[in-house]
Design an enzyme around this catalytic site. Structure first.
Site, PDB file in Angstrom:
ATOM      1  N   ILE A 166       0.807  -1.214   0.000  1.00 24.47           N
ATOM      2  CA  ILE A 166       0.000   0.000   0.000  1.00 24.47           C
ATOM      3  C   ILE A 166       0.846   1.274   0.000  1.00 24.47           C
ATOM      4  O   ILE A 166       0.294   2.376  -0.079  1.00 24.47           O
ATOM      5  CB  ILE A 166      -0.981   0.033   1.194  1.00 24.47           C
ATOM      6  CG1 ILE A 166      -0.222  -0.094   2.528  1.00 24.47           C
ATOM      7  CG2 ILE A 166      -2.025  -1.048   1.062  1.00 24.47           C
ATOM      8  CD1 ILE A 166      -1.148  -0.005   3.744  1.00 24.47           C
ATOM      9  N   GLY A 167       2.159   1.143   0.087  1.00 19.93           N
ATOM     10  CA  GLY A 167       3.004   2.324   0.055  1.00 19.93           C
ATOM     11  C   GLY A 167       4.468   1.941   0.016  1.00 19.93           C
ATOM     12  O   GLY A 167       4.855   0.869   0.461  1.00 19.93           O
ATOM     13  N   ARG A 168       5.282   2.837  -0.528  1.00 19.14           N
ATOM     14  CA  ARG A 168       6.716   2.557  -0.639  1.00 19.14           C
ATOM     15  C   ARG A 168       7.479   3.873  -0.570  1.00 19.14           C
ATOM     16  O   ARG A 168       7.067   4.884  -1.134  1.00 19.14           O
ATOM     17  CB  ARG A 168       7.009   1.840  -1.962  1.00 19.14           C
ATOM     18  CG  ARG A 168       8.483   1.650  -2.294  1.00 19.14           C
ATOM     19  CD  ARG A 168       8.653   0.749  -3.490  1.00 19.14           C
ATOM     20  NE  ARG A 168       8.463  -0.636  -3.123  1.00 19.14           N
ATOM     21  CZ  ARG A 168       9.456  -1.477  -2.852  1.00 19.14           C
ATOM     22  NH1 ARG A 168      10.702  -1.056  -2.916  1.00 19.14           N
ATOM     23  NH2 ARG A 168       9.212  -2.716  -2.528  1.00 19.14           N
ATOM     24  N   VAL A 174       5.333  -0.362   2.928  1.00 18.42           N
ATOM     25  CA  VAL A 174       4.209  -0.597   3.820  1.00 18.42           C
ATOM     26  C   VAL A 174       3.245  -1.556   3.137  1.00 18.42           C
ATOM     27  O   VAL A 174       2.853  -1.346   1.983  1.00 18.42           O
ATOM     28  CB  VAL A 174       3.493   0.714   4.190  1.00 18.42           C
ATOM     29  CG1 VAL A 174       2.345   0.433   5.160  1.00 18.42           C
ATOM     30  CG2 VAL A 174       4.467   1.707   4.800  1.00 18.42           C
ATOM     31  N   ASP A 281       8.565  15.724   8.563  1.00 18.16           N
ATOM     32  CA  ASP A 281       8.140  15.212   7.253  1.00 18.16           C
ATOM     33  C   ASP A 281       6.627  15.323   7.128  1.00 18.16           C
ATOM     34  O   ASP A 281       5.953  14.404   6.660  1.00 18.16           O
ATOM     35  CB  ASP A 281       8.594  13.766   7.070  1.00 18.16           C
ATOM     36  CG  ASP A 281       8.510  13.309   5.607  1.00 18.16           C
ATOM     37  OD1 ASP A 281       8.465  14.181   4.718  1.00 18.16           O
ATOM     38  OD2 ASP A 281       8.478  12.084   5.357  1.00 18.16           O
TER      39      ASP A 281
END
Length: 418
Positions: A166-168, A174, A281
């Site tokens: 679901i994410g990188r 992730v 961030d």
């Protein structure tokens, strides 16, 4: 991947009403109304290729053990199909006996139409969609030669069943994964590093673990587990099916909604800063949304603990998103909580206008713009917010708000005046 929810009903008015309620509680879902006649086993409308969850509205009156019960008859026909989506029964009329029989027949849930509320339907859809995710993962695992990412090997994390990526980021990936209890989903963040050393250990997930563990507040993501396996760190954290603020910003935001989101992010930053941390961030992708629209901050991998002397990232490496980085962070200067407030100002500017205030052909050009250029003024109809934006995006930290609490109070006053 968007949530795909189909609705089948013999009554168009009921199907329309259901679609409106679904649209309210799952605003990012793809909702379609299908004809009952199209729900023959194997037909596209009744396959996972077309939808993840099917709301089946029918009469569940009569004896559920006989074909006289229309709803049960549909379940008997659809459920045996191997690619049938997760079914939620919407009973036009029924009983406790019918509810038990419906669940035994394979429905994920049974909701009497008269008892449906947005909260109840949302809870049923959330559980059904999680079930659909797990089924899809098992199906992929059983197909020879198939993997979640054909060009990348999947990590092996004991006790967790990985469903999909679901994410990188540069340092980690992730995954959506099934928790060890098998009943819930988590976001599983796995570090890309293959070897932990004394030099890199403080740059990996251990930093994020310490930061999140230091804060017990709903505005910061819950962390469930931390460990190291095969030389790779992993974190198991709260999963947010609704997604992040970046996804929400793809749809137009009113001025009031933009200010309210910024106000709640400021409240979250107030909690983070009070714990002695700077996020460093902050960006829309790191602001998650709960089902009730509460904001939650994630990704503390770059956070700085003001109480520790060793907090710098690796020498010569500048990390963070160029579009949301404060001038002092862009220059590698010392930062404090006012750097996060600058990032919040960039987010608010984008929510209000639909565009980012600083641009460039390269990351370095964008960073230079933060340092040297003034943001374009807000449109005339938003001129009343210009002093607030100017103060948040001031080049010098001393010219900004001093604390996140001050930002929260300024934005709250705007909400009250609206």
């Amino acid at each position: 991947m968007a949530e795909r929810i189909s609705i089948a009903s013999p009554r168009h008015d009921v199907a329309t009403w259901l679609s409106q309620v679904v649209g309210t509680v799952r605003p990012y879902a793809e909702v379609t109304i299908v004809d009952l006649a199209a729900l023959q086993p194997g037909a596209l409308a009744a396959r996972t290729e077309s939808c993840d969850v099917l709301l089946l509205h029918a009469s569940f009156a009569g004896d559920p053990a006989t074909a006289e019960c229309a709803g049960m008859d549909w379940l008997r026909r659809l459920r045996p199909s191997p690619d049938c989506p997760v079914l939620v029964a919407i009973a036009d009329d029924g009983s406790e006996l019918a509810a038990v029989a419906t669940l035994k027949q394979g429905a994920a849930d049974y909701l009497p139409r008269a008892a449906i509320t947005p909260a109840r339907l949302d809870a049923a859809l959330r559980e059904a969609l999680e079930t659909a995710e797990r089924r899809a993962a098992f199906a992929r695992r059983e197909l020879p030669g198939q993997s979640l990412a054909t060009d990348r090997p999947l990590p092996n994390v004991p006790r967790y069943e990985i469903l999909r990526e679901i994410g990188r980021s540069e340092s980690s990936t992730v995954y959506l994964a099934t928790a060890p209890d098998g009943e819930s989903n988590v976001a599983l963040k796995v570090c890309h590093e293959t070897e932990l050393t004394a030099e890199n250990v403080d740059e990996l997930l251990s930093r994020e673990y310490r930061a999140i563990s230091a804060i017990d507040d709903p505005c910061v993501v819950d962390i469930y587990d931390y460990g190291i396996h095969d030389g790779r760190e992993y974190l198991a954290m709260e999963y947010f099916p609704r997604g992040d603020l970046a996804k929400r910003m793809k749809q137009p935001l009113s001025v009031a909604a933009s200010i309210d989101y910024a106000r709640r992010i400021a409240a979250a930053l107030d909690v983070v800063h009070a714990a002695g941390l700077i996020h460093r961030d902050l960006k829309p992708q790191n602001v998650m949304l709960r089902e009730n629209d509460d904001v939650v901050l994630i990704d503390f991998g770059l956070s700085k603990d003001l109480n520790r002397t060793h907090n710098s990232t690796r020498t010569g490496m500048l990390r963070g998103s160029p579009y949301f980085m404060s001038p002092e962070q862009a220059q590698g200067l010392p930062v404090d909580g006012r750097s996060d407030l600058y990032s919040l100002g960039v987010i608010l500017y984008e929510m209000l206008t639909g565009v980012k205030p600083f641009h460039g052909q390269t990351a370095m050009e964008i960073l230079q713009a933060h340092v040297t250029q003034m943001p374009p003024p807000l449109p005339a109809e938003l001129a009343g917010l210009q002093p607030l934006i100017d103060r948040l995006l001031a080049k010098r930290p001393n010219d900004r708000f001093d604390t996140a609490r001050e930002v929260y109070e300024a934005l709250s006053a705007r909400v009250a005046a609206a």
